[in-house]
Design an enzyme around this catalytic site. Sequence first.
Site, mmCIF file in Angstrom:
data_model
loop_
_atom_site.group_PDB
_atom_site.id
_atom_site.type_symbol
_atom_site.label_atom_id
_atom_site.label_comp_id
_atom_site.label_asym_id
_atom_site.label_seq_id
_atom_site.Cartn_x
_atom_site.Cartn_y
_atom_site.Cartn_z
ATOM 1 N N ARG A 198 0.839 -1.216 0.000
ATOM 2 C CA ARG A 198 0.000 0.000 0.000
ATOM 3 C C ARG A 198 0.867 1.257 0.000
ATOM 4 O O ARG A 198 0.577 2.231 -0.672
ATOM 5 C CB ARG A 198 -0.938 -0.010 1.206
ATOM 6 C CG ARG A 198 -2.245 -0.744 1.021
ATOM 7 C CD ARG A 198 -2.099 -2.154 0.511
ATOM 8 N NE ARG A 198 -3.355 -2.867 0.395
ATOM 9 C CZ ARG A 198 -3.823 -3.744 1.285
ATOM 10 N NH1 ARG A 198 -3.106 -4.048 2.372
ATOM 11 N NH2 ARG A 198 -4.974 -4.343 1.092
ATOM 12 N N ASP A 230 -0.167 -6.423 -3.721
ATOM 13 C CA ASP A 230 -1.578 -6.094 -3.499
ATOM 14 C C ASP A 230 -1.962 -5.069 -4.553
ATOM 15 O O ASP A 230 -1.100 -4.577 -5.292
ATOM 16 C CB ASP A 230 -1.818 -5.558 -2.082
ATOM 17 C CG ASP A 230 -3.181 -5.988 -1.548
ATOM 18 O OD1 ASP A 230 -4.182 -5.685 -2.220
ATOM 19 O OD2 ASP A 230 -3.245 -6.623 -0.478
ATOM 20 N N HIS A 251 -7.026 -9.877 -4.403
ATOM 21 C CA HIS A 251 -6.074 -8.793 -4.127
ATOM 22 C C HIS A 251 -5.002 -8.719 -5.216
ATOM 23 O O HIS A 251 -3.835 -8.457 -4.928
ATOM 24 C CB HIS A 251 -5.396 -8.993 -2.762
ATOM 25 C CG HIS A 251 -6.258 -8.603 -1.604
ATOM 26 N ND1 HIS A 251 -6.277 -7.334 -1.076
ATOM 27 C CD2 HIS A 251 -7.137 -9.318 -0.869
ATOM 28 C CE1 HIS A 251 -7.134 -7.287 -0.060
ATOM 29 N NE2 HIS A 251 -7.674 -8.479 0.089
ATOM 30 N N ASP A 269 -7.001 -14.510 0.612
ATOM 31 C CA ASP A 269 -8.089 -13.803 1.296
ATOM 32 C C ASP A 269 -8.916 -12.955 0.340
ATOM 33 O O ASP A 269 -8.420 -12.499 -0.690
ATOM 34 C CB ASP A 269 -7.529 -12.899 2.404
ATOM 35 C CG ASP A 269 -6.544 -11.871 1.857
ATOM 36 O OD1 ASP A 269 -5.740 -12.242 0.987
ATOM 37 O OD2 ASP A 269 -6.581 -10.709 2.292
ATOM 38 N N GLU A 270 -10.151 -12.775 0.745
ATOM 39 C CA GLU A 270 -11.034 -11.733 0.209
ATOM 40 C C GLU A 270 -11.152 -11.704 -1.311
ATOM 41 O O GLU A 270 -11.285 -10.631 -1.894
ATOM 42 C CB GLU A 270 -10.572 -10.352 0.712
ATOM 43 C CG GLU A 270 -10.674 -10.221 2.214
ATOM 44 C CD GLU A 270 -10.361 -8.825 2.714
ATOM 45 O OE1 GLU A 270 -11.200 -8.266 3.419
ATOM 46 O OE2 GLU A 270 -9.260 -8.297 2.407
ATOM 47 N N TRP A 315 -7.283 -14.673 10.567
ATOM 48 C CA TRP A 315 -7.360 -13.230 10.744
ATOM 49 C C TRP A 315 -8.762 -12.722 10.995
ATOM 50 O O TRP A 315 -8.951 -11.726 11.676
ATOM 51 C CB TRP A 315 -6.765 -12.511 9.521
ATOM 52 C CG TRP A 315 -7.611 -12.523 8.286
ATOM 53 C CD1 TRP A 315 -7.705 -13.532 7.365
ATOM 54 C CD2 TRP A 315 -8.490 -11.489 7.833
ATOM 55 N NE1 TRP A 315 -8.583 -13.189 6.363
ATOM 56 C CE2 TRP A 315 -9.082 -11.925 6.622
ATOM 57 C CE3 TRP A 315 -8.833 -10.222 8.322
ATOM 58 C CZ2 TRP A 315 -9.994 -11.167 5.898
ATOM 59 C CZ3 TRP A 315 -9.739 -9.459 7.595
ATOM 60 C CH2 TRP A 315 -10.317 -9.927 6.410
ATOM 61 N N ASP A 355 -3.017 -1.918 12.812
ATOM 62 C CA ASP A 355 -3.292 -0.712 12.026
ATOM 63 C C ASP A 355 -4.414 0.105 12.674
ATOM 64 O O ASP A 355 -4.733 1.195 12.209
ATOM 65 C CB ASP A 355 -3.627 -1.049 10.571
ATOM 66 C CG ASP A 355 -4.664 -2.146 10.414
ATOM 67 O OD1 ASP A 355 -4.987 -2.841 11.399
ATOM 68 O OD2 ASP A 355 -5.170 -2.314 9.291
HETATM 69 C C1 ACM Z 1 -6.676 -9.598 5.518
HETATM 70 O O1 ACM Z 1 -6.709 -8.747 6.413
HETATM 71 N N1 ACM Z 1 -7.436 -9.461 4.438
HETATM 72 C C2 ACM Z 1 -5.848 -10.775 5.611
#
Ligand code: ACM
Length: 705
Positions: free
Chosen positions: A179, A208, A285, A340-341, A407, A434
Amino acid sequence: MNIKNLWTLLLAALVIGSGEVVAQSTQYNASITPSTQHNTITPAPVVAVWGEESVDLCKGLSLYIAAEEEDAVRLEAAACDMGIELRSVRRPARKGYLNLEVVPAAELAEIVDMRYAEEGYVMDITAQGVSIKAPSAAGLYYGLQSLAQIYETEGRHTTCHVADAPRFGYRGVLIDISRHFRTKEFLMRQIDQMAAVKMNRLHLHLTDAAGWRLEVESYPRLTSYAAWRTPDTWKEWWYGDRRHVDEGTEGAYGGYLTKAEARELVAYAADRYITIIPEIEMPGHSDEVLAAYPELRCTQQPERQGDLCIGKEATFEMMQAILDEVIEIFPSEYIHIGGDEAGKSSWKECDDCRRRMEEEGLESVDELQSYMIHRIEEYLNARGRQIIGWDEILEGGLAPNATVMSWRGEEGGIAAAAAGHDAIMSPHGYCYIDAPQDAPYSQPESIGGYLPLEKVYSYEPTPESMDESVARHIIGVQANLWAEFIPTDKHYEHMLWPRAIAVAEIGWSQPEHRDFALFRERAVRIVDDMLERGYTPFDLKNEIGNRPESLEPVEHLAVGKSVSYLYPSFYYAPQYAAAGDATLTDGLRGTWTYADKRWQGFLGRGGVDVIVDMGEVTHVESIAADFMQICGPGVFMPCRVEIWGSVDGENYELLTDIEHEVVVDELPSFKSFGWEGSADVRYIRYKAHRSKFSGFLFTDEIIVR
Ligand code: ACM
Ligand code: ZN
């Protein structure tokens, strides 16, 4: 062996051991509780018995190292960093020595039965010198860290006997350099501090949407294009056009680690007994990969969806070629493959993905993702590596040898462990550093709720209630620092430290030796020391602490009175129910975070519209409720509040009608909306309207006086 028995064993060793040990036993005060009398070693050790004698070892010691050549070089460098004058010798000296010796674990009776004895050490500081023995060079390195901490804290050395080993084998930190890019030098500084608190894994989030950060020769556009953008900050980029630009474009922001830099980093970490685990995200991602290589998109994939097409063989060719280069740079046993996601929606529409599902007999897009993870695992296993994935890799069937990083909570890790897989715990509620660590108004912009040091420290990866067969597979813990809102080195260090030290202690110390007050004392000292060395940790001495209103229950006339809600438009969201219908009159005010089960969240179209029944006509002079605003996750102030009173529950009189201009801002804020005057009422209707930004309204208590 039960840890408590270590203490008994230690005393036995002192009594029945060799003459030398018996002689030492007279120096130690055996009534001292292990590890608390001198609160100097971080993480808190298993056993530390302190003598009375203060010895000055800084005038010069003979350094003797018995370890493999490569380790001897590392250990000598680490020892020389401690501020003790040293002279290397080939044989152990009789006086004035610092002896570092790798010995078989069996010779270290106090730690030999501990699961991670391999990383443990036994240290004796006497008037004659310092002896550290360990089954591995890593253990010697950790012993040196303890020795340095004793000296730094006390300005001298106290005679002592320490027998120590970690509770978990995996003690990690995730640093997100996608990021916002961070340089090799920045990462080295963090590695130094991780090593000082005996952490052993640095998980680098290298890829990412916002930028690819590792040189890959076979796919050069990953770094000549996908590593660059024009807005410096993630926020401007994410809320802007989300485009990448060619390297060298005027004003381009970004960067990447060259292979040479990455190798240098790996070696630097290895010198400090830290393994770097690279993360290459797939299949989600991956927006930046698709930006550089659009041929890997699904057909008709919406532009803002970052999933790789699993139907196309080219996706596998590319990921495998990348992984070939990655494993050549990073020798770690584990390669993190993300997982993830993923949005997964384009897979449903894509001809290639549909064909893949048909050919492979896959019934859902979850199974399609799982197919990819299985294939990648097989590819890496064949090359001697293991995969770690985020807990979503459980969906659609877990790859046979995968380790899960939990997570979204602990459930994923527990499910994986119950199925016989290893798991690493990094639940966001405790390990996502964070989030702001102090009163939000005093902190830079960040994500999520309030996560102070104490909350991080309170995390227990394997509570006693956990079945032993599950606990056995929880191999460690990790702090995750995502960098969406963290554009600078200083800000980064502010978020990382000291909270990562709390995770280091969770990963190392036995639960019975964890004590927040003692830890905090040490953390304050470490922070002071870091500040002196030019780091920018959060200065714990200035911690403000939790929202003052939340510290004590509030007394007021409506406590315990019933509240009725209008269902469904004005009903609270089930995930933010707090104490349900009792919440708004339970006397408990909210903390800095809406996820504390004190704030109640309203998502319905209407907002808040509740009636408090005081039970009888009551004289009231003020009625008020607080709201919070955190724009990131969509929590806004109301744009209007009406407060009404009624004697009979039929006829209401308007007490006040407040207009409020809702303005988007960066920092969380809190505001009370209320009425003051004089009225006799039994029923109070409190109505708060959602603003044009919609999102959530959160309120904690309707206070009536
Ligand atoms: C995550 O926070 N998407 C691993
Ligand atoms: Zn596809």
